[in-house]
Design a protein around this motif. Structure first.
Motif, PDB file in Angstrom:
ATOM      1  N   HIS A  24       0.841  -1.195   0.000  1.00 36.45           N
ATOM      2  CA  HIS A  24       0.000   0.000   0.000  1.00 36.45           C
ATOM      3  C   HIS A  24       0.879   1.249   0.000  1.00 36.45           C
ATOM      4  N   LEU A  55      -5.129  13.622  -1.127  1.00 35.50           N
ATOM      5  CA  LEU A  55      -6.022  12.472  -1.314  1.00 35.50           C
ATOM      6  C   LEU A  55      -7.469  12.927  -1.337  1.00 35.50           C
ATOM      7  N   SER A  56      -8.240  12.342  -2.227  1.00 38.48           N
ATOM      8  CA  SER A  56      -9.678  12.581  -2.244  1.00 38.48           C
ATOM      9  C   SER A  56     -10.441  11.267  -2.065  1.00 38.48           C
ATOM     10  N   ASP A  57      -9.726  10.145  -1.962  1.00 42.52           N
ATOM     11  CA  ASP A  57     -10.327   8.825  -1.811  1.00 42.52           C
ATOM     12  C   ASP A  57      -9.879   8.217  -0.482  1.00 42.52           C
ATOM     13  N   ALA A  58     -10.813   8.042   0.439  1.00 39.79           N
ATOM     14  CA  ALA A  58     -10.486   7.491   1.763  1.00 39.79           C
ATOM     15  C   ALA A  58     -10.073   6.025   1.690  1.00 39.79           C
ATOM     16  N   GLY A  59     -10.237   5.376   0.556  1.00 36.62           N
ATOM     17  CA  GLY A  59      -9.858   3.982   0.403  1.00 36.62           C
ATOM     18  C   GLY A  59      -8.401   3.711   0.721  1.00 36.62           C
ATOM     19  N   TYR A  60      -7.520   4.661   0.435  1.00 37.53           N
ATOM     20  CA  TYR A  60      -6.096   4.507   0.747  1.00 37.53           C
ATOM     21  C   TYR A  60      -5.853   4.412   2.254  1.00 37.53           C
ATOM     22  N   ARG A  62      -8.060   3.172   4.641  1.00 38.16           N
ATOM     23  CA  ARG A  62      -8.800   2.129   5.361  1.00 38.16           C
ATOM     24  C   ARG A  62      -7.919   0.986   5.830  1.00 38.16           C
ATOM     25  N   GLN A  67     -11.171   5.522   8.391  1.00 36.66           N
ATOM     26  CA  GLN A  67     -12.287   5.316   7.469  1.00 36.66           C
ATOM     27  C   GLN A  67     -12.623   6.524   6.598  1.00 36.66           C
ATOM     28  N   ASP A  68     -12.273   7.726   7.039  1.00 34.25           N
ATOM     29  CA  ASP A  68     -12.643   8.949   6.316  1.00 34.25           C
ATOM     30  C   ASP A  68     -11.439   9.860   6.140  1.00 34.25           C
ATOM     31  N   LEU A  69     -11.568  10.836   5.261  1.00 42.27           N
ATOM     32  CA  LEU A  69     -10.479  11.780   5.009  1.00 42.27           C
ATOM     33  C   LEU A  69     -10.193  12.642   6.231  1.00 42.27           C
TER      34      LEU A  69
END
Length: 97
Positions: A24, A55-60, A62, A67-69
């Motif tokens: 990751h 970052l605009s995607d919290a997926g990185y 998790r 869980q969130d930005l």
């Protein structure tokens, strides 16, 4: 997750999330600590060669338990070599190396 090679490194007002297995991307975030809470916010993909990218995607995040930005954790334990954080979804047990 005990055997995962995931690390949270605090320095100044920055938090680096690092996966030593290389699976990751590393992420930098700002953080604020209050007596009973830890707020993390403004995440960036760590890339020194081309510049850190917001970052605009919290997926990185998790995989590291965020869980969130922007997220605020309750500090359940802080002392010695342990830090226990609780969010609405998870309880994270971190230990110092």
């Amino acid at each position: 997750m005990r055997d995962a090679l995931l690390f949270w490194s605090f320095q100044g007002k920055l938090l680096e999330l690092d996966d030593k297995s290389g699976e990751h991307h590393s992420v930098l975030l700002r953080f604020e600590e209050r007596s009973d809470a830890l707020r993390v916010y403004e995440p960036y993909l760590y890339n020194r060669e081309e510049g850190d990218e917001p970052l605009s995607d919290a997926g990185y995040l998790r995989v590291f338990g965020i869980q969130d930005l922007e997220e605020t954790f309750s500090i359940e334990e802080l002392g010695g070599s342990r830090l226990v954080l609780r969010s609405n979804l998870l309880r994270l047990h971190l230990r110092r190396f």
